[in-house]
Motif scaffolding. Sequence first.
Motif, mmCIF file in Angstrom:
data_model
loop_
_atom_site.group_PDB
_atom_site.id
_atom_site.type_symbol
_atom_site.label_atom_id
_atom_site.label_comp_id
_atom_site.label_asym_id
_atom_site.label_seq_id
_atom_site.Cartn_x
_atom_site.Cartn_y
_atom_site.Cartn_z
ATOM 1 N N THR A 174 6.228 28.039 38.668
ATOM 2 C CA THR A 174 6.763 29.389 38.466
ATOM 3 C C THR A 174 7.520 29.927 39.626
ATOM 4 O O THR A 174 8.524 30.580 39.322
ATOM 5 N N ARG A 175 6.844 29.725 40.827
ATOM 6 C CA ARG A 175 7.573 30.376 41.920
ATOM 7 C C ARG A 175 8.833 29.665 42.392
ATOM 8 O O ARG A 175 9.788 30.208 42.546
ATOM 9 N N ASP A 204 6.982 36.362 49.550
ATOM 10 C CA ASP A 204 8.334 36.608 48.984
ATOM 11 C C ASP A 204 9.366 36.269 49.745
ATOM 12 O O ASP A 204 10.522 35.711 49.947
ATOM 13 N N LYS A 231 14.590 30.300 45.152
ATOM 14 C CA LYS A 231 14.920 30.885 46.637
ATOM 15 C C LYS A 231 13.968 30.174 47.370
ATOM 16 O O LYS A 231 12.828 29.847 47.178
ATOM 17 N N ASP A 271 10.737 27.729 40.436
ATOM 18 C CA ASP A 271 11.631 28.217 39.526
ATOM 19 C C ASP A 271 12.480 29.143 40.022
ATOM 20 O O ASP A 271 13.538 29.307 39.252
ATOM 21 N N GLN A 272 12.404 29.877 40.802
ATOM 22 C CA GLN A 272 12.986 31.095 41.022
ATOM 23 C C GLN A 272 14.299 30.839 41.981
ATOM 24 O O GLN A 272 15.123 31.389 42.285
#
Length: 301
Positions: free
Chosen positions: A255-256, A299, A261, A258-259
């Motif tokens: 999920t992370r 992040d 970045k 797939d961002q």
Amino acid sequence: MKSNKSIIAALFLCSLGMSAQSKQDVQSIKDMTGCYDVTFNFAETFSQSKDYVRKPTSQSHAVEWVTVAEEAPGKIELQHILIADPDGEGKDAIVKHWRQDWIYQNTDLYLYDKDNHWTYKKLSPKDVKGQWTQIVYQVDDAPRYSGSGTWVHVDGKNYWENNADAPLPRRDKTKRNDYNVMNRTNRQEIFDWGWLHFQDNKKLVREDGKPDQLITEEIGKDYYRKTDNAKCAKAVAYWKDYASLWKTVRDTWQTRMDQKKDLYVLPAVKDTHLYDALMKLNPKQNKEAKVLVNQYILDKK
């Protein structure tokens, strides 16, 4: 008219060739599954510094079971489960080991920079045509290294090769701090007896604004030799119980990622490594697993 028919026929034959190549690639990837007696061998070789003292050769043994964790068109996930005896007392220790995902013509890549930082890179479709990306994950399913390459099936040889930067391996991470990036040339070759993971590694010091400093080079040969499936019975039983939990862990990381970045990961939270915390969970603690993984993801740095 004949000209058009010739062109269509040529394109059809070309498509058949690509399809056959892809099927052979898939078979090669799946040929890495099974029960294996594994020998891990590493030896440092050359150094640019006359004062550098080579570390002793490292050799260890284990039994490892490799299974398809998930499969979809153009993607195969292989999970390694290690059966070790760390105390030499004849008691099997089951360790959810590394994972290797294979994605066909993949254009999304996470490249390791340094200090638990991975850089996202978008690849061109033409540059990965016919290639497979291998993404290697750590024990806690955090990304480790990845790269794209073509499976080679010629002259009786059957292998895939790529070069990628990676964090320190466990055998060095717990013992030394004189380098912070391992540049790995990985070759995975299939044989009738099993498969070989050959590594030609460079141990580097990487600092912002400076050229990489080479500390030493290293050769690795991990032999996966087929053995009696009965030797992997405990690993099979472990995965039956814990597969759902580890799917939750994989999905949380994905999920992370797939961002698309850059990714920063904390090495520890409250002096606890993520893999230690995850290994203590029972098979039903999926919610707790998801919370744990997110605690270690930043992040930004």
